[in-house]
Enzyme design. Sequence first.
Site, short mmCIF file in Angstrom:
data_model
loop_
_atom_site.label_atom_id
_atom_site.label_comp_id
_atom_site.label_asym_id
_atom_site.label_seq_id
_atom_site.Cartn_x
_atom_site.Cartn_y
_atom_site.Cartn_z
CE LYS A 126 69.65 17.05 -11.29
NZ LYS A 126 70.35 15.91 -11.93
CD GLU A 131 55.15 9.62 -11.86
OE1 GLU A 131 56.02 9.59 -12.73
OE2 GLU A 131 54.00 10.04 -12.06
CB CYS A 174 59.89 2.74 -12.80
SG CYS A 174 58.65 3.42 -13.91
CD GLU A 214 64.05 0.06 -8.90
OE1 GLU A 214 64.65 0.92 -8.24
OE2 GLU A 214 63.11 0.33 -9.67
P1 NAD Z 1 67.99 8.73 -8.99
O1 NAD Z 1 67.07 8.82 -7.83
O2 NAD Z 1 69.39 8.32 -8.75
O3 NAD Z 1 68.10 10.14 -9.75
C1 NAD Z 1 66.95 10.79 -10.25
C2 NAD Z 1 67.21 12.27 -10.29
O4 NAD Z 1 67.35 12.77 -8.97
C3 NAD Z 1 68.49 12.67 -11.03
O5 NAD Z 1 68.22 13.82 -11.79
C4 NAD Z 1 69.45 12.95 -9.89
O6 NAD Z 1 70.49 13.83 -10.23
C5 NAD Z 1 68.51 13.58 -8.87
N1 NAD Z 1 68.98 13.52 -7.48
C6 NAD Z 1 69.71 12.55 -6.88
N2 NAD Z 1 69.90 12.85 -5.57
C7 NAD Z 1 69.27 14.03 -5.34
C8 NAD Z 1 69.10 14.85 -4.18
N3 NAD Z 1 69.61 14.52 -3.00
N4 NAD Z 1 68.39 16.00 -4.32
C9 NAD Z 1 67.85 16.34 -5.51
N5 NAD Z 1 67.99 15.60 -6.63
C10 NAD Z 1 68.67 14.45 -6.55
O7 NAD Z 1 67.27 7.78 -10.05
P2 NAD Z 1 67.83 7.27 -11.44
O8 NAD Z 1 68.93 6.30 -11.16
O9 NAD Z 1 68.07 8.44 -12.32
O10 NAD Z 1 66.55 6.48 -12.04
C11 NAD Z 1 66.27 5.15 -11.73
C12 NAD Z 1 65.24 5.06 -10.62
O11 NAD Z 1 64.08 5.78 -10.99
C13 NAD Z 1 64.77 3.63 -10.35
O12 NAD Z 1 64.64 3.44 -8.96
C14 NAD Z 1 63.39 3.59 -11.00
O13 NAD Z 1 62.50 2.63 -10.49
C15 NAD Z 1 62.92 4.98 -10.76
N6 NAD Z 1 61.86 5.34 -11.71
C16 NAD Z 1 60.56 5.40 -11.27
C17 NAD Z 1 59.53 5.70 -12.17
C18 NAD Z 1 58.08 5.75 -11.74
O14 NAD Z 1 57.27 6.23 -12.52
N7 NAD Z 1 57.73 5.28 -10.56
C19 NAD Z 1 59.85 5.94 -13.51
C20 NAD Z 1 61.19 5.86 -13.92
C21 NAD Z 1 62.19 5.57 -13.01
#
Ligand code: NAD
Length: 497
Positions: free
Chosen positions: A189, A265, A299, A401
Amino acid sequence: MSTPAHQIITASPPQAAHFIDGRYVCATGALFENRNPATGALVSLVPEADESQVDDAVRAARRALSGPWGRMSEQERAALLRKVADGIMRRFDDFLRAEILDTGKPKSLAAHLDIPRGAANFNVFADQIMAVATESFRMATPNGGQALNYAIRVPRGVIAVISPWNLPLLLMTWKVAPALACGNTVVVKPSEETPTTAMLLGEVMNEAGIPPGVYNVVQGFGPSSAGEFLTRHPGVNGITFTGETRTGTAIMKAAAEGVRPVSFELGGKNAALVFADCDLEAAVQGTLRSAFANCGQVCLGTERVYVQRPIFEAFVARLKRAAEGLKCGDPFDASTTLGPLISQEHRRKVLSYYERARAEGAEIVTGGGIADMSSPFASGSWIEPTIWTGLPEESVVNREEIFGPCCHIRPFDEEDEAVAAANDSPYGLAAAIWTQDVRRAHRVASRVEVGIAWVNSWFLRDLRTPFGGSKQSGIGREGGVHGLEFYTELRNVCVQL
Ligand code: NAD
């Protein structure tokens, strides 16, 4: 209906699609807009998967487990994964264009990082699966004989891959590649902001000879949409997720039903520790990248910078000059170094922190507002790279963040003080340590509470190494052999000899 990806994206208006059981599945229900963050123009209309389409994808993935894929040797799987890597490189320009249109990130970044790493992930895990060994033990049995124990690694089954928008192809394949190398099947997804490269990869999978149902993609949002339907689906055996810590909490609750394992992650509030004995120019250039690359939407990016007092003024002045030298502009222009934020909504969030910093009395070293852009970029989500000083550590700007092109710089006197400040965070993803004292480098690296400590570098990645976060920045480690803990289960076989 089976439609090649290029026909879907050249339709008018362009349409994204799901990829289920080896075929593109076009819209049957609701559509949502995917807009280019650099211009605000429509990139494509994206179908939102309902529960039945998610169910179709999970069922296809389950069927594929017992088909030819499930009977393949590791060598055969590894050979197919190498073909997928080759397929991405052959379609390099298509992937590059799609990633730039979906994210607005500069070509200078996507061409050197996102797309080649997307391909490299498949080669690395093809190598890895060929190199792993498991343990064996001979034992004495009560009747005076002997038995041989040996462990075999078996795939978990269907893995749900939920990925974010900041490095879409790179982070999605970082999970798909080890999952497939281990013999699992996946339902991906992708983020609703960046649907295209996951979709394009379907065609590459078919061309490589990956059997139908092994790689599936469902498009949609998170809560009450494709993301939640997928994580709650009882046919999913494990969930690997990259995204916000808050989303991780929701997914963990979904995973509790059926006691499914997770690999997470998550977010970060990463520190750089810059000591007076560092190579100042290297530290400035490294922090320029770590704070502003991908418009601060990494991230691992640095949002808190601690600089030892004797070099504080010089560091701030040099980083200010470097940040002001970043060039916003057409993402397809090779000289552009700073793209827009992913969306207007995200810009509103980042600007609320810019406002908060101002209200709390920060000194704005540079930036602090919207970047002024002319047509056709005037409707994009552009923002100025921003540096602050003078905020207290307990300020929300220093604790939460932000995920934008900004950092706060604070002076320190003693090493202990810097380490304590860096560790005073609910997050624990990464740290960058800048020093030329080798003893200090090792000492501080052992004391910072993070999953990844870089010394005199940032985002220097050997994909065989463990990757993940401490505290609220994640659960588990992926990369190299470490991902095998999540993508396989160990079965012990005990043979009485
Ligand atoms: P997000 O958590 O908003 O969304 C990530 C994914 O989760 C999307 O595909 C979204 O549609 C899905 N999602 C959201 N709510 C959900 C739910 N209740 N059930 C299932 N799926 C759901 O994150 P984002 O805004 O896309 O990305 C930014 C974040 O990701 C930042 O916090 C960043 O630090 C983190 N990040 C972490 C790493 C790492 O390796 N630690 C790498 C990249 C990004």
